[in-house]
Design a protein around this motif. Structure first.
Motif, PDB file in Angstrom:
ATOM      1  N   ASP B  33       0.840  -1.197   0.000  1.00 32.21           N
ATOM      2  CA  ASP B  33       0.000   0.000   0.000  1.00 32.21           C
ATOM      3  C   ASP B  33       0.874   1.245   0.000  1.00 32.21           C
ATOM      4  O   ASP B  33       0.624   2.204  -0.722  1.00 32.21           O
ATOM      5  CB  ASP B  33      -0.879   0.052   1.250  1.00 32.21           C
ATOM      6  CG  ASP B  33      -1.928  -1.042   1.273  1.00 32.21           C
ATOM      7  OD1 ASP B  33      -1.992  -1.798   0.308  1.00 32.21           O
ATOM      8  OD2 ASP B  33      -2.663  -1.116   2.268  1.00 32.21           O
ATOM      9  N   LEU B  34       1.893   1.223   0.829  1.00 29.41           N
ATOM     10  CA  LEU B  34       2.745   2.403   0.939  1.00 29.41           C
ATOM     11  C   LEU B  34       3.517   2.638  -0.350  1.00 29.41           C
ATOM     12  O   LEU B  34       3.685   3.770  -0.794  1.00 29.41           O
ATOM     13  CB  LEU B  34       3.707   2.254   2.112  1.00 29.41           C
ATOM     14  CG  LEU B  34       3.030   2.358   3.481  1.00 29.41           C
ATOM     15  CD1 LEU B  34       3.984   1.939   4.580  1.00 29.41           C
ATOM     16  CD2 LEU B  34       2.545   3.780   3.732  1.00 29.41           C
ATOM     17  N   ALA B  35       3.959   1.542  -0.967  1.00 26.12           N
ATOM     18  CA  ALA B  35       4.679   1.669  -2.225  1.00 26.12           C
ATOM     19  C   ALA B  35       3.774   2.300  -3.277  1.00 26.12           C
ATOM     20  O   ALA B  35       4.178   3.177  -4.036  1.00 26.12           O
ATOM     21  CB  ALA B  35       5.174   0.303  -2.699  1.00 26.12           C
ATOM     22  N   ILE B  36       2.534   1.843  -3.297  1.00 24.68           N
ATOM     23  CA  ILE B  36       1.586   2.364  -4.276  1.00 24.68           C
ATOM     24  C   ILE B  36       1.307   3.839  -3.994  1.00 24.68           C
ATOM     25  O   ILE B  36       1.188   4.653  -4.896  1.00 24.68           O
ATOM     26  CB  ILE B  36       0.281   1.543  -4.238  1.00 24.68           C
ATOM     27  CG1 ILE B  36       0.553   0.133  -4.737  1.00 24.68           C
ATOM     28  CG2 ILE B  36      -0.807   2.205  -5.065  1.00 24.68           C
ATOM     29  CD1 ILE B  36      -0.499  -0.858  -4.343  1.00 24.68           C
ATOM     30  N   ALA B  37       1.244   4.180  -2.711  1.00 24.51           N
ATOM     31  CA  ALA B  37       0.941   5.565  -2.351  1.00 24.51           C
ATOM     32  C   ALA B  37       2.006   6.517  -2.879  1.00 24.51           C
ATOM     33  O   ALA B  37       1.742   7.696  -3.103  1.00 24.51           O
ATOM     34  CB  ALA B  37       0.814   5.705  -0.850  1.00 24.51           C
ATOM     35  N   GLY B  38       3.192   5.994  -3.104  1.00 29.24           N
ATOM     36  CA  GLY B  38       4.247   6.822  -3.675  1.00 29.24           C
ATOM     37  C   GLY B  38       4.000   7.107  -5.144  1.00 29.24           C
ATOM     38  O   GLY B  38       4.607   7.988  -5.721  1.00 29.24           O
ATOM     39  N   GLY B  39       3.094   6.358  -5.748  1.00 25.19           N
ATOM     40  CA  GLY B  39       2.767   6.589  -7.146  1.00 25.19           C
ATOM     41  C   GLY B  39       1.508   7.413  -7.252  1.00 25.19           C
ATOM     42  O   GLY B  39       1.394   8.471  -6.645  1.00 25.19           O
ATOM     43  N   SER B  40       0.541   6.882  -7.963  1.00 23.72           N
ATOM     44  CA  SER B  40      -0.631   7.706  -8.224  1.00 23.72           C
ATOM     45  C   SER B  40      -1.756   7.454  -7.227  1.00 23.72           C
ATOM     46  O   SER B  40      -2.770   8.109  -7.265  1.00 23.72           O
ATOM     47  CB  SER B  40      -1.139   7.434  -9.636  1.00 23.72           C
ATOM     48  OG  SER B  40      -1.563   6.100  -9.742  1.00 23.72           O
ATOM     49  N   TYR B  41      -1.591   6.494  -6.341  1.00 16.81           N
ATOM     50  CA  TYR B  41      -2.678   6.160  -5.449  1.00 16.81           C
ATOM     51  C   TYR B  41      -2.580   6.956  -4.149  1.00 16.81           C
ATOM     52  O   TYR B  41      -1.512   7.309  -3.700  1.00 16.81           O
ATOM     53  CB  TYR B  41      -2.672   4.666  -5.116  1.00 16.81           C
ATOM     54  CG  TYR B  41      -3.006   3.825  -6.304  1.00 16.81           C
ATOM     55  CD1 TYR B  41      -4.307   3.411  -6.520  1.00 16.81           C
ATOM     56  CD2 TYR B  41      -2.039   3.476  -7.227  1.00 16.81           C
ATOM     57  CE1 TYR B  41      -4.623   2.656  -7.617  1.00 16.81           C
ATOM     58  CE2 TYR B  41      -2.345   2.723  -8.333  1.00 16.81           C
ATOM     59  CZ  TYR B  41      -3.632   2.307  -8.528  1.00 16.81           C
ATOM     60  OH  TYR B  41      -3.951   1.566  -9.616  1.00 16.81           O
ATOM     61  N   ARG B  42      -3.743   7.179  -3.553  1.00 15.93           N
ATOM     62  CA  ARG B  42      -3.762   7.942  -2.315  1.00 15.93           C
ATOM     63  C   ARG B  42      -4.211   7.072  -1.151  1.00 15.93           C
ATOM     64  O   ARG B  42      -4.680   7.590  -0.152  1.00 15.93           O
ATOM     65  CB  ARG B  42      -4.774   9.077  -2.428  1.00 15.93           C
ATOM     66  CG  ARG B  42      -4.520  10.088  -3.510  1.00 15.93           C
ATOM     67  CD  ARG B  42      -5.524  11.214  -3.323  1.00 15.93           C
ATOM     68  NE  ARG B  42      -5.498  12.157  -4.415  1.00 15.93           N
ATOM     69  CZ  ARG B  42      -6.136  13.323  -4.371  1.00 15.93           C
ATOM     70  NH1 ARG B  42      -6.816  13.667  -3.313  1.00 15.93           N
ATOM     71  NH2 ARG B  42      -6.080  14.131  -5.390  1.00 15.93           N
ATOM     72  N   ALA B  43      -4.117   5.775  -1.269  1.00 14.92           N
ATOM     73  CA  ALA B  43      -4.853   4.963  -0.311  1.00 14.92           C
ATOM     74  C   ALA B  43      -4.037   3.957   0.488  1.00 14.92           C
ATOM     75  O   ALA B  43      -4.319   2.779   0.461  1.00 14.92           O
ATOM     76  CB  ALA B  43      -5.979   4.239  -1.035  1.00 14.92           C
ATOM     77  N   PRO B  44      -3.028   4.346   1.197  1.00 11.80           N
ATOM     78  CA  PRO B  44      -2.385   3.366   2.062  1.00 11.80           C
ATOM     79  C   PRO B  44      -3.247   3.083   3.282  1.00 11.80           C
ATOM     80  O   PRO B  44      -3.970   3.955   3.755  1.00 11.80           O
ATOM     81  CB  PRO B  44      -1.082   4.059   2.466  1.00 11.80           C
ATOM     82  CG  PRO B  44      -1.395   5.495   2.407  1.00 11.80           C
ATOM     83  CD  PRO B  44      -2.449   5.677   1.346  1.00 11.80           C
ATOM     84  N   GLY B  45      -3.210   1.863   3.776  1.00 10.94           N
ATOM     85  CA  GLY B  45      -3.986   1.514   4.956  1.00 10.94           C
ATOM     86  C   GLY B  45      -3.294   2.028   6.202  1.00 10.94           C
ATOM     87  O   GLY B  45      -2.081   1.926   6.334  1.00 10.94           O
ATOM     88  N   ALA B  46      -4.039   2.589   7.112  1.00  9.92           N
ATOM     89  CA  ALA B  46      -3.465   3.089   8.363  1.00  9.92           C
ATOM     90  C   ALA B  46      -4.615   3.422   9.301  1.00  9.92           C
ATOM     91  O   ALA B  46      -5.757   3.504   8.868  1.00  9.92           O
ATOM     92  CB  ALA B  46      -2.617   4.327   8.131  1.00  9.92           C
ATOM     93  N   LEU B  47      -4.278   3.586  10.563  1.00  6.18           N
ATOM     94  CA  LEU B  47      -5.297   4.068  11.496  1.00  6.18           C
ATOM     95  C   LEU B  47      -5.676   5.493  11.093  1.00  6.18           C
ATOM     96  O   LEU B  47      -4.834   6.265  10.643  1.00  6.18           O
ATOM     97  CB  LEU B  47      -4.738   4.049  12.917  1.00  6.18           C
ATOM     98  CG  LEU B  47      -4.421   2.640  13.447  1.00  6.18           C
ATOM     99  CD1 LEU B  47      -3.663   2.744  14.766  1.00  6.18           C
ATOM    100  CD2 LEU B  47      -5.676   1.819  13.612  1.00  6.18           C
ATOM    101  N   VAL B  48      -6.951   5.826  11.286  1.00 14.62           N
ATOM    102  CA  VAL B  48      -7.413   7.102  10.719  1.00 14.62           C
ATOM    103  C   VAL B  48      -8.137   8.010  11.709  1.00 14.62           C
ATOM    104  O   VAL B  48      -8.372   9.177  11.397  1.00 14.62           O
ATOM    105  CB  VAL B  48      -8.361   6.851   9.512  1.00 14.62           C
ATOM    106  CG1 VAL B  48      -7.611   6.230   8.360  1.00 14.62           C
ATOM    107  CG2 VAL B  48      -9.549   5.998   9.920  1.00 14.62           C
TER     108      VAL B  48
END
Lengths: 295, 288
Positions: B33-48
């Protein structure tokens, strides 16, 4: 790049590290999966990362003789069975085959003995099939094969008026959002199609993206220049949510067509591969919409 | 009695309990998720959970609870004189409601509206482990008649229920009624009878849902949304191999309506300030 004979292909490959210099070149002997992949890379004219994540031979025996090529969106068991029935054993899916976006099973959350993973591998092994993914290199074909295939399938290629960061904007004859939705559903062979916005609104200008380019791109498509956006797969709180917020100040129509709308693009890839391997059967095996909306 | 937004959040946290264990970015899906967030995605999983917009120290005038704090919901809150809005789902363009460098026009307008009207928005979605927290996490399941989850599960991973044999299509009917949605997506046979149902409590983490549907005691997985090339693909192949599996996608925003209702009812018992549940109304229709 034009058609390539087996002899020419091997001539080009023999000196590379891809094949041992002593590889036998018996006339009439079928190409191996390794040779087919090498030839696809060469014929593409594109740079292929030597440490690729997506576009590599994902599974299968590299020395397996290739009897024919099938392109598809996802190498589902259904597609694999149809490929076997058609005598095609070199499968080129656009997306991952083992339920993890990079087919990186070492990083996967399922155990190695998951029955679906093992069942699929058994089928592939038993039929000497080889899966070679083609994701980025389908998008980076001239004009983006996936976008070309999508617009063609929609019948919208002749309405393309502009591009927005490489993504097409089409100007269709004005019609209601619902009528255009029906046309999308029919042409894309969808069993479901979700739509946001007033179905009776008259619309014409649509920004189109295939697949899942990400929230940033999909939100950026909703500019004041367009009446509607055509999207593949979205993260709903972010993208549908943005459309909801936008609708508080001006109307917007959103079609959520699903990731499988990239499928026709693999038909375009098949057309190209027919020119690369004139001696091999090459077919695009389309998939049906995986979803229904019962009752 | 809570006087400010932050007092309210403290009271809520005390009653709902700690967050269920989450893989905080160190497991494989989290890394991905974090790797993807470095690209075009805004959706890493985390407490919110926490205040994501506005001043949490402002005195409470009124509270609105919604599945997602859309601009329409915020306007309704302003009309009601409420200055605290609680949102189950992300509302600022990012799954963690982080500031977006260059907010797109509708988001910029939303941020301006929040500032102008001195609204504070509290995100409250993490699965929590005390009795009231479990009640909110299981609100969707109970709204469709699934009463008692199997014990021993991590609430952040999902809920699993054993049921008397129930046809998928009957569950679809219950979902549509409970959520007011028209647009579910089903993979599988609507007439199949299921005995085990899994409910995803978090929807959009890549490949985190396969372990739920792959369980031997689960025939049907219900989620808001999935990564289609992962979970949908898995279920298609499982069915092709003869397994009795199905996947029902009900919409991530719509799925949070029962939890928002439940949270609103409970808040009325802990504060004398006005509390109003406002439906987010996802607004999707099926093209037919």
């Amino acid at each position: 790049m034009g058609p390539v004979t087996r002899r020419a292909a091997l001539g080009g490959i023999a000196g590379s590290a891809l094949l041992p210099a002593t590889a036998s070149v018996a006339k009439g002997q079928p190409l191996t999966a390794r040779e087919v992949f090498a030839q696809i890379r060469r014929a593409s004219g594109q740079y292929w990362n030597p440490n690729p994540t997506d576009d590599r031979i994902i599974y299968g025996e590299r020395d397996a003789p290739v009897t024919g090529i099938a392109t598809c969106f996802f190498s589902s068991l259904d597609v694999l069975r149809r490929a076997r029935a058609a005598g095609l054993n070199y499968i080129i899916p656009h997306e991952a085959s083992f339920y993890e976006r990079y087919d990186d099973l070492a990083e996967f959350v399922l155990p190695d003995d998951d029955p679906v993973i093992t069942g699929k591998k058994r089928f592939i092994d038993a039929n000497r099939m080889v899966i070679q993914r083609m994701h980025g290199h389908a998008h980076s074909r001239p004009g983006d094969a996936i976008t070309i295939g999508l617009l063609r399938q929609l019948g919208w290629d002749k309405y393309r008026v502009n591009d927005q960061n490489g993504r097409p904007i089409v100007k269709l004859p004005t019609a209601s959002a619902m009528e255009i939705g029906r046309s999308i559903k029919e042409r894309m062979g969808r069993r479901t199609l979700r739509m946001f916005g007033d179905p009776n609104r008259q619309i014409s200008t649509i920004s189109v993206s295939a697949g899942m380019p990400g929230e940033n791109v999909q939100i950026s498509q909703m500019t004041s220049d367009v009446d509607a956006v055509y999207l593949g797969e979205v993260r709903e709180p972010e993208v549908l949510g943005y459309a909801q917020d936008l609708a508080a100040s001006r109307p917007i129509t959103v079609y959520l067509v699903g990731h499988t709308n990239e499928d026709p693009g693999m038909g375009v890839v098949a057309e190209w591969l027919k020119t690369v391997f004139p001696g091999l059967p090459v077919r695009w095996l389309p998939m049906v919409d995986p979803y229904t909306n019962p009752v | 009695m809570a006087e400010t937004g932050n007092d309210l959040f403290d009271t809520i946290q005390a009653a709902l309990g700690a967050e269920a264990h989450r893989h905080r970015g160190i497991d494989a899906p989290g890394r991905r998720d974090l790797a993807i967030a470095g690209g075009s995605y805004r959706a890493p999983g985390a407490l919110v959970d926490g205040f994501r917009a506005g001043d949490g120290d402002a005195p409470i005038k009124g509270i609105v609870v919604a599945a997602r704090a859309s601009t329409a919901v915020l306007r309704r809150a302003q009309q009601l004189g409420a200055n605290i809005v609680i949102s189950r789902e992300a509302f600022l363009g990012d799954s963690q409601d982080r500031p977006v460098g260059k907010p797109e026009p509708a988001l910029a307008e939303k941020i301006a509206f929040i500032e102008k009207n001195a609204i504070a928005v509290l995100r409250l979605q993490d699965a929590r482990i005390a009795t009231e927290g479990v009640a909110i996490t299981t609100a969707f399941s109970r709204a469709i008649g699934l009463a008692r989850p199997k014990p021993g599960l991590n609430l952040a991973d999902g809920l699993v229920y054993a049921t008397a044999p129930t046809r998928v299509v009957d569950i679809v009917r219950r979902v549509k009624k409970a959520l007011g949605t028209k647009t579910v997506r089903l993979v599988g046979d609507p007439q199949m009878a299921v005995r085990g149902v899994a409910v995803a409590t978090e929807s959009s983490r890549p490949n985190a849902l396969a372990p739920l549907i792959s369980r031997r005691d689960v025939n049907l997985l219900i989620a808001g949304e999935v990564h289609e090339t992962e979970t949908t693909a898995y279920v298609m192949d499982a069915i092709a191999l003869g397994e009795r599996k199905a996947l029902l996608l009900v919409g991530s925003i719509a799925k949070e309506e029962p939890a928002a209702r439940e949270l609103s009812s409970w808040l009325k018992t802990i504060t004398d300030k006005p509390v109003t549940y406002v439906p987010s109304n996802e607004g999707l229709i099926e093209v037919a």
